[in-house]
Design a protein around this motif. Structure first.
Motif, PDB file in Angstrom:
ATOM      1  N   ASP A 214       0.955  -1.351  -0.065  1.00 50.26           N
ATOM      2  CA  ASP A 214       0.112   0.042  -0.064  1.00 50.26           C
ATOM      3  C   ASP A 214       0.880   1.239  -0.057  1.00 50.26           C
ATOM      4  O   ASP A 214       1.196   1.601   1.073  1.00 50.26           O
ATOM      5  CB  ASP A 214      -0.690  -0.052   1.060  1.00 50.26           C
ATOM      6  CG  ASP A 214      -2.073  -0.874   0.956  1.00 50.26           C
ATOM      7  OD1 ASP A 214      -2.435  -1.333  -0.256  1.00 50.26           O
ATOM      8  OD2 ASP A 214      -2.479  -1.550   2.110  1.00 50.26           O
TER       9      ASP A 214
ATOM     10  N   HIS B 145       6.072   5.135  -2.081  1.00 50.07           N
ATOM     11  CA  HIS B 145       4.749   5.868  -2.472  1.00 50.07           C
ATOM     12  C   HIS B 145       5.024   6.669  -3.900  1.00 50.07           C
ATOM     13  O   HIS B 145       5.830   6.908  -4.137  1.00 50.07           O
ATOM     14  CB  HIS B 145       4.593   6.715  -1.268  1.00 50.07           C
ATOM     15  CG  HIS B 145       4.176   6.067   0.064  1.00 50.07           C
ATOM     16  ND1 HIS B 145       2.996   5.603   0.530  1.00 50.07           N
ATOM     17  CD2 HIS B 145       5.122   6.057   1.124  1.00 50.07           C
ATOM     18  CE1 HIS B 145       3.195   5.042   1.640  1.00 50.07           C
ATOM     19  NE2 HIS B 145       4.445   5.273   2.069  1.00 50.07           N
ATOM     20  N   LYS B 189      -4.347  -5.421  -6.926  1.00 52.52           N
ATOM     21  CA  LYS B 189      -3.823  -5.946  -5.575  1.00 52.52           C
ATOM     22  C   LYS B 189      -4.648  -7.354  -5.198  1.00 52.52           C
ATOM     23  O   LYS B 189      -3.594  -7.986  -4.515  1.00 52.52           O
ATOM     24  CB  LYS B 189      -4.038  -4.968  -4.631  1.00 52.52           C
ATOM     25  CG  LYS B 189      -2.908  -3.761  -4.609  1.00 52.52           C
ATOM     26  CD  LYS B 189      -3.049  -2.644  -3.379  1.00 52.52           C
ATOM     27  CE  LYS B 189      -2.074  -1.359  -3.661  1.00 52.52           C
ATOM     28  NZ  LYS B 189      -2.607  -0.442  -2.874  1.00 52.52           N
ATOM     29  N   CYS B 212       2.309   2.205  -5.989  1.00 47.96           N
ATOM     30  CA  CYS B 212       0.674   1.898  -6.383  1.00 47.96           C
ATOM     31  C   CYS B 212       0.339   2.515  -7.548  1.00 47.96           C
ATOM     32  O   CYS B 212       1.040   3.340  -8.088  1.00 47.96           O
ATOM     33  CB  CYS B 212      -0.006   2.621  -5.169  1.00 47.96           C
ATOM     34  SG  CYS B 212      -0.161   1.474  -3.666  1.00 47.96           S
ATOM     35  N   HIS B 222      -6.817   3.420  -0.168  1.00 47.58           N
ATOM     36  CA  HIS B 222      -5.783   2.779  -0.842  1.00 47.58           C
ATOM     37  C   HIS B 222      -5.842   2.733  -2.557  1.00 47.58           C
ATOM     38  O   HIS B 222      -7.202   2.592  -2.804  1.00 47.58           O
ATOM     39  CB  HIS B 222      -5.289   1.361  -0.391  1.00 47.58           C
ATOM     40  CG  HIS B 222      -5.012   1.450   0.934  1.00 47.58           C
ATOM     41  ND1 HIS B 222      -3.734   1.937   1.405  1.00 47.58           N
ATOM     42  CD2 HIS B 222      -5.413   0.657   2.319  1.00 47.58           C
ATOM     43  CE1 HIS B 222      -3.688   1.620   2.819  1.00 47.58           C
ATOM     44  NE2 HIS B 222      -4.452   1.002   3.311  1.00 47.58           N
ATOM     45  N   ASN B 226      -0.981  -2.171  -7.998  1.00 42.07           N
ATOM     46  CA  ASN B 226       0.285  -2.136  -7.649  1.00 42.07           C
ATOM     47  C   ASN B 226       0.937  -2.121  -8.980  1.00 42.07           C
ATOM     48  O   ASN B 226       0.738  -2.797  -9.946  1.00 42.07           O
ATOM     49  CB  ASN B 226       1.126  -3.265  -6.874  1.00 42.07           C
ATOM     50  CG  ASN B 226       0.942  -3.148  -5.652  1.00 42.07           C
ATOM     51  OD1 ASN B 226       0.428  -3.803  -4.812  1.00 42.07           O
ATOM     52  ND2 ASN B 226       1.454  -1.994  -5.109  1.00 42.07           N
TER      53      ASN B 226
END
Lengths: 254, 235
Positions: A214, B145, B189, B212, B222, B226
């Motif tokens: 995440d 991130h 995901k 992501c 979220h 990915n």
């Protein structure tokens, strides 16, 4: 009538159970594991490596690379597991005799007995644990090992996927004379010097991370962007059309 | 030369007015769509092709009795392995083609569900410290991130990375591990190909860069996908 109901109930009951059974088996059986092989405490080997074990049911595929080992000498390599073991690599405190090295007996409480012998050919059972003629001899101190379709028990397969199995490569040249020798004999086989069987590098086979990551908080996500862009673009194209119409009208007026 | 009529004139001025309105509204919408931060670039979603390793492993194929411990059916192959470096932790990461140059790589570990935790700091990349170090045999994993709550983060442009791009990781021992991108893929995901990303690397030292992608789910906070870049070590 009552019998039919009973049969139906039983059938329904087992049908309901089936998916759970299936899921349980699948979970225990498959997985990707990696061990980073690092020098065993006290034994002073400047070697490293990686082992990867792919578990498919009760079949495993193994690849391993290592370097820095005693060159040109057989290096017994195994997967170890013991239900009572700590499922880790030995630490200095495991030196039971206090002789300043970790031998195979010292390693036992940490990683347990041999469950798979990573031989290059032939049998891979614990019986081949010291089949020195069938292990990699690490030319140049390096091992590049690949072996597929090794069959193991379901207990061993499960232990590997649960991160309880340990890969150990043996063979330590304590006195740095380029060969296995010395007065002390191996705990496993008195015909071999302990140098030939002392654990050199070791690593726990860790399960691969589950799923992805995440890695975002959404600050740059604009869910309606595309719609906005499409509509705006459409309007601009329409403007080109009506603009052309206007221009033609204007031209006509002249 | 056609005769300009009153009707034609009116049509012309209506068209002119419509044009102005269309230009203003359309321009405003496009401008708004591009204003502030743009959505991060996305590689095409991966075809629903499962990893070859996963499909191969799930085939029932050889069903020897589970109790027959450690017998063999395939002889070992002595294939040539690619370049491999000794272990050393990563300290910085550079990907010139997408402007990544990040220092102070943090260690990442798994959470209680076995999932890889993301770095706390949005401006830092993290390395899965329980796996191989970048340059070692196996898949080294670096995650970062794509964005914070306010704007782009370290791997904002990872999705635009191209095959052949260079990646370099400076390591604690002073050496630099140089990688080349093989491919960039986007996976949901909930169907993440664990074996492809974290499994055996067929004799190569490889690197996985993870961030992501896809849509942002406001309810979970979220992203739903990915993005994974696959790279291998070069000499």
């Amino acid at each position: 009538m009552r019998t039919t109901t009973k049969i139906a109930t039983v059938a329904l009951g087992s049908a309901a159970l089936l998916p759970f059974l299936g899921a349980g088996i699948a979970q225990a059986a498959d997985g990707n594991t990696t061990a980073t092989l690092r020098p065993v405490a006290l034994n002073g080997v400047k070697a490293n490596g990686t082992a990867m074990v792919t578990v498919s049911g009760t079949r495993i595929d193994v690849t391993m690379a290592a370097s820095g080992l005693l060159a040109g000498s057989p290096h017994a390599a195994h997967i170890h597991f013991g239900a009572d073991a700590r499922h880790e690599c030995p630490v200095a405190g495991d030196d039971a005799k206090g002789d300043g090295t970790i031998n195979t007996t010292d390693g036992g409480p940490a990683y347990g007995p041999i469950v798979v012998s990573l031989t290059k050919t032939g049998d891979t059972s614990p019986k081949s644990g010291l089949a020195v003629d069938r292990f990699d001899t690490a030319p140049g101190g390096k091992i590049s090992y690949e072996r597929g379709s090794i069959n193991v028990s379901s207990d061993v397969a499960q232990a590997i996927t649960e991160g309880k199995a340990v890969v150990v490569v043996h063979g330590v040249d304590h006195n740095d004379n380029g060969k296995y020798d010395g007065e002390t004999k191996s705990d496993l086989d008195p015909s071999l010097p302990t140098e030939a069987t002392d654990p050199a590098i070791c690593g726990v086979l860790n399960a691969a991370p589950a799923g992805g990551m995440d890695t975002g908080a959404g600050g740059t996500s604009t869910p309606n962007n595309e719609g906005m862009l499409l509509l705006g673009g459409g309007l601009l194209i329409a403007a080109v059309g009506s603009g052309a119409f206007t221009a033609r009208k204007a031209r006509n007026r002249v | 030369m056609s005769h300009p009529t009153k009707f034609g004139d009116r049509r012309g001025s209506i068209a002119a007015a419509v044009t102005v309105v269309l230009l203003l509204v359309g321009g405003a919408l496009v401008g708004k769509a591009y204003s502030g931060t743009q959505s991060p670039p996305q590689p095409p979603a991966a075809q629903s092709a499962p990893s070859s390793a996963a499909s191969a492993s799930s085939s029932p194929g050889t069903t020897l009795s589970p109790s027959s411990s450690a017998t063999t059916s395939t002889p070992a192959s002595t294939s040539e392995f690619g370049p491999i470096m000794p272990p050393s932790s990563p300290i910085s990461l550079a990907i010139p083609s997408i402007g990544v140059n990040t220092k102070g790589i943090v260690d990442l570990k798994l959470d209680k569900n076995g999932k890889l935790e993301a770095p706390q700091d949005f401006q830092k990349a993290g390395w899965y410290a329980n796996g191989p170090t970048p340059g070692e045999f196996g898949p080294a994993v670096i995650g970062a991130h794509v964005d914070s709550k306010s704007g782009p983060a370290v791997f904002y442009r990872l999705g635009s990375l191209k095959k052949g791009a260079q990646v370099s990781v400076v390591r604690k021992d002073g050496s630099t591990a140089r990688f080349v991108i093989d491919r960039v893929a986007r996976y949901p995901k909930n169907a993440f190909p664990t074996a492809t990303v974290y499994g055996d690397t067929n004799g190569r030292a490889e690197l996985r860069l993870i961030t992501c992608g896809g849509a942002f789910d406001q309810s979970t906070g979220h992203y739903v996908d990915n993005i994974v870049a696959f790279a291998h070590l070069i000499r």
